[in-house]
Design an enzyme around this catalytic site. Structure first.
Site, PDB file in Angstrom:
ATOM      1  NE  ARG B 297     -26.515 -65.557 -52.329  1.00 45.46           N
ATOM      2  CZ  ARG B 297     -26.964 -66.768 -52.059  1.00 45.46           C
ATOM      3  NH1 ARG B 297     -26.611 -67.803 -52.820  1.00 45.46           N
ATOM      4  NH2 ARG B 297     -27.771 -66.968 -51.037  1.00 45.46           N
ATOM      5  CE1 TYR B 438     -23.071 -57.342 -47.397  1.00 46.67           C
ATOM      6  CE2 TYR B 438     -24.334 -55.831 -46.059  1.00 46.67           C
ATOM      7  CZ  TYR B 438     -23.336 -56.069 -46.984  1.00 46.67           C
ATOM      8  OH  TYR B 438     -22.630 -55.022 -47.484  1.00 46.67           O
ATOM      9  CD  GLU B 439     -28.092 -59.742 -50.589  1.00 45.59           C
ATOM     10  OE1 GLU B 439     -28.522 -60.698 -51.278  1.00 45.59           O
ATOM     11  OE2 GLU B 439     -28.814 -58.795 -50.210  1.00 45.59           O
ATOM     12  N   GLY B 440     -26.367 -64.095 -47.805  1.00 40.78           N
ATOM     13  CA  GLY B 440     -25.942 -65.501 -47.731  1.00 40.78           C
ATOM     14  C   GLY B 440     -24.563 -65.590 -47.119  1.00 40.78           C
ATOM     15  CD  GLN B 445     -22.754 -66.758 -51.092  1.00 41.31           C
ATOM     16  OE1 GLN B 445     -22.770 -66.991 -52.303  1.00 41.31           O
ATOM     17  NE2 GLN B 445     -23.716 -66.116 -50.467  1.00 41.31           N
TER      18      GLN B 445
END
Lengths: 596, 596
Positions: B297, B438-440, B445
């Site tokens: 992240r 992407y990646e959360g 977050q």
């Protein structure tokens, strides 16, 4: 996913905020009753939902294509345009004298919104044709009007606006296209025009290009530009088509979005000169363009509302269907549809509040134009014309800037699926990205708002609008419920920020033009946020006072207005600080080129 | 247009704001002197500018393609990856024990920024490989580390992270991929994973997939997920490659951007089961992923800085070259380059201020990670780890959200040319649009920031950061010049807004979770704006106190900091109101599904 025109919302704004009944009471608009308006909107909604919306993704996948100088539109577009033309939609807001329907702009505007929401690329062809019709009606001779306007209104022909050249975008003073008088009243035109929307296509039998060019002895700059009609095919006395004129499409652009709309490079005069006809007086071309441009810029603002609404509808549909994660308040043990998650609500609320506010301001602006053209009292007409002219750059600039944010949020609501083109959410963002650029960038709108619309009359119109907002604040003050109190608190602050910004601009324009123009776009955004917030406050008052409408509809209007008050209006403060903190050539204004 | 890494800016941040000297004083980092850092950055800048940046547009035009289950990367990528691997760049921040360079994250981060600015699609392959390396180092057995990590570091193999399934995106509790124990210590894996970045390609000889799956008897939800290594080709005892494993790419996505990066749908086990090796303990997969995910992240946040800077560089180049319109202050009679227009300055100033603030916060965050891993005192390590963990969702969420705004402004600076794909500005916007997903997603977050990073410790770390901001405010108070006063005024307000938001979250999380989570993204943005503003204030102090550096560099830093103070920091107030005005299930939270 298709598109369902929000007819009920549109009628609410037309009636409660834009004063449809008053407009229908104006001379010449007697037929524009609520009943007629509803019938027109319903029929437009059908055409847009059933015929045009399904072609939108197809246009993105299979853009218009160029071969041997001829552009072929996306499959299905030609047939759809026939239906559009046969339905009489191109003539909606144009005078009955030229075979139009003579309806108010207030009734035409929701139809234009629907058209753009359904299929922005397609809608651009009628939008530019509207511009050409306005230009001819404004400045053309009676013979020119008779020859061209009915064919444009019937959809047999379409129109284009040719302003931009490679070196002349925002700055039309740099236009170089030449017009050589032939001695017989015609001209031969030579030059290259770029970014010509629907500049070449196969949807209609002829194209009427309106072109800015310079006579050999014309003064430099914007005072030496004249306006010409250059038809693709020459038009005989009886209106039948003659020889091909010397205007040719040499390429079309590969763009981020609105791919089905061919953006042409047009070459005039490579084979002896394109034959052109002067419109109005020599060297007055830019003046005519400016009159017409208010209409076109307003329409682009409506495109912003349209794309925002389409993105909202798609995001809502996905949020009601996609199951992911349990609710944060523990109210369910299993994963729920994401519309139950507070952050998704916040995104949808933002999309909805911005869209409703922008729609309301646009329709109110349309009503000012109707009064400006149809009221029997010249003083009233002038007053409304001035307000209309102030609001046009706000509608154009703010609705298109927010369209980017709203369509981008639409992608975000879809998560990873939003990034996949097949989902359709990304197309709306790509399509929306041109809106704050064409027909005058946001900076150009903001310069217009500061220069011609605020400074020129010493802030008179701006002050009148502030007074109108104050009246709404008084009406809010009469109500004690939290929804009204919250709106009053935040609209009061917004009103104060806008007043401060206007004072700053009036006080500093002469002595510190760099500071004032550095804040021009923040001023435009501030005006947009506050004036749309004003409309949301009026919607709040209207929705809470009418007991006859259905409760669900009204409570949604009230919730959306309050959301606007608490999540959108507070941005006014930051914009006020941006505007008023600029002083002279300091900060980033003072840096040398090398420091960037 | 190429890309020139801003090495001087990067070194300024590393040294003045992130404390490079302190990091170099930590055990194990003795070699990470300023001199070494400069040499590493210069070499990285060369590779990125000369080799990778020129391939960026090519990757957009000729994306990776799939045929017969094999993905071929964009022409030139394979050779570029060889150069990247041979230069040892993949090992920059990984331990020397496994053939890495063992440099601090603070030194690796600018190199990762450069890589992403030059070519985001390319950079994703090393970025995901970094993630796989971290995961193996965190949770793998010594045998697994020895077998896989050196090959990943050398670039002979690459790595992937396989989390998402069609029904399980943000919500990993819904993962269904099955892992059947074979009795010999291995597992057979069956299932479908989607959105697998560089999930199949021809740039390296093997791909090490890290895959989340469930054992037959695993508990429901996130507590029943285990992590497996599934190599594309089986690896023999001696490290040589064996048979093809049963994992196959069945399609790649047609995306808005990062087109050269193949986003694969991977099918596991269609031909008898993919052979997988358990990493760490059964049912602890998500826990390992979370440890590793902080690193990934953070890297995505750096991508946001990178794309913002690339868009800024392109916009500046265009603004220095494009001639259009006379200056508003009448200082020239002819049209000038548009960098002289105040609105263009405002746009470039916004792009620059946001980018510099985000870069500074990212590098400071990297330094916390270095101290958390290398400081001899366990208590100091724990303190810095906690700050690092608080800052990661801020860096990820805020840098990626602002990257959309900055790249969109980059298009706007180009006017109509920005909408034409050949110009290159639009690609940055399209590429950036995935970053907050992407990646959360930003919402994920923000939930992390509210839940694990603010509520879990009762706001302890958040309060510590607020105290650090106060110290900077004190330092500003010692200076009376307008630049310092302006920064102090606006940072003080921002600090107060952030403190109010934190108090609100702590006070209401239990009794009103919907209200708190409706404000989670505004809280993340508020933290981003204020903490980046804090770094800009520190930069202002540093730039004004050092007489040895060149004056032009320092005055630009000061002007940019002041721009941040007056144009970015004031947005904090609106976010505070958004957060604190939410109460219970009211407004848009209260609407029924049908009302949307």
């Amino acid at each position: 996913m298709s598109y369902t025109a929000p007819v009920k919302d549109m009628l609410f704004v037309m009636k409660e905020l834009a004063g449809l009944d008053e407009i229908a009471a104006l001379p010449g608009f007697e037929d524009a009753t609520e009943e007629t308006a509803r019938a027109v909107l319903d029929e437009s909604a059908r055409l847009c939902g059933e015929v045009l919306a399904p072609l939108n993704a197809e246009g993105d996948k299979n853009p218009s294509s160029l071969k041997d100088g001829m552009v072929t539109a996306t499959p299905g577009f030609r047939e759809a345009f026939q239906q559009y033309a046969e339905g009489g939609w191109q003539g909606l807001q144009h005078p009955a004298d030229y075979d139009g329907q003579g309806l108010p702009k207030l009734v035409a505007t929701p139809c234009i919104e629907m058209l753009n929401a359904a299929n922005t690329s397609f809608a651009l062809c009628p939008l530019l044709t509207d511009g050409a019709i306005e230009a001819l009606l404004t400045a053309g001779s009676e013979e020119q009007k008779q020859r061209y306007v009915p064919k444009l209104i019937s959809g047999q022909w379409t129109g284009t606006m040719n302003l931009t050249e490679p070196q002349a975008g925002s700055d039309l003073a740099l236009v170089r296209t030449r017009a050589e008088p032939q001695g017989d009243g015609t001209y031969r035109i030579f030059g290259t025009k770029i970014f010509i929307t629907w500049g070449e296509h196969d949807m209609a039998e002829n194209i009427v290009h309106l072109v800015l060019a310079r006579l050999p002895d014309a003064p430099d700059g914007v005072k030496g530009i004249s306006l010409f009609i250059i038809p693709k095919f020459m038009v005989d006395q009886d209106g039948s088509l003659g020889a091909r004129n010397d205007v040719h499409c040499v390429s079309i652009e590969h763009k981020l979005g609105i791919k089905a709309s061919p953006t042409a490079v047009l070459q005039f005069g490579d084979h002896g000169g394109a034959i052109g006809y002067l419109v109005g007086e020599v060297n007055c071309g830019l003046e005519y363009m400016f009159i017409m441009m208010n209409a076109t810029r307003f329409a682009v603002g409506v495109q912003g509302v349209a794309l925002a609404d389409r993105a909202y509808q798609r995001a809502v549909a996905y949020a009601k269907e996609r199951v992911q994660s349990r609710p944060v308040d523990g109210s369910a043990k299993a994963a729920v549809t994401i519309i139950h998650h507070p952050d998704v609500r916040r995104m949808l609320g933002t999309m909805r509040a911005l869209t409703e506010g922008a729609r309301a301001l646009a329709y109110v602006t349309a009503a000012h134009s109707d009064i400006a053209h149809h009221h029997p009292d010249a003083a009233v007409r002038a007053d409304h014309q001035a307000v209309y002219e102030y609001l046009v750059p706000v509608v154009k600039g703010w609705s298109t800037e927010l369209a980017i944010d709203v369509t981008s949020l639409g992608v975000q609501v879809h998560g990873g699926m939003g990034y996949i083109e097949e989902t359709g959410a990304a197309q709306h963002l790509r399509d929306a990205r041109i809106l704050p650029i064409y027909e005058g960038t946001t900076a150009i709108q903001a310069n217009d708002l500061v220069g011609r619309k605020t400074l020129r009359d010493g802030g008179a119109v701006a002050t009148r609008l502030l007074a109108a907002v104050s009246q709404t604040l008084d009406a809010l003050a009469a109500r004690e419920e939290p929804d009204f109190e919250s709106m009053r608190e935040h609209l009061t602050k917004g009103h104060r920020s806008l007043a401060t910004a206007i004072d700053f601009i009036l006080a500093n324009a002469k002595r510190d033009p760099n500071a004032v123009f550095a804040g021009s776009v923040p001023y435009l955004k501030l005006a947009g946020i506050v004036l749309c917030g004003w409309q949301m406050a009026r919607a709040l008052l209207a929705a809470s006072s009418d007991e006859t409408r259905d409760a669900a509809f009204c409570s949604a209007k009230i919730a959306t207005a309050r959301f606007y008050a608490e999540h959108i209006l507070p941005q006014a403060t930051a914009l006020e600080i941006s505007i008023t903190s600029a002083k002279g050539m300091q900060g980033v204004l003072a840096l040398s080129e090398e420091q960037f």
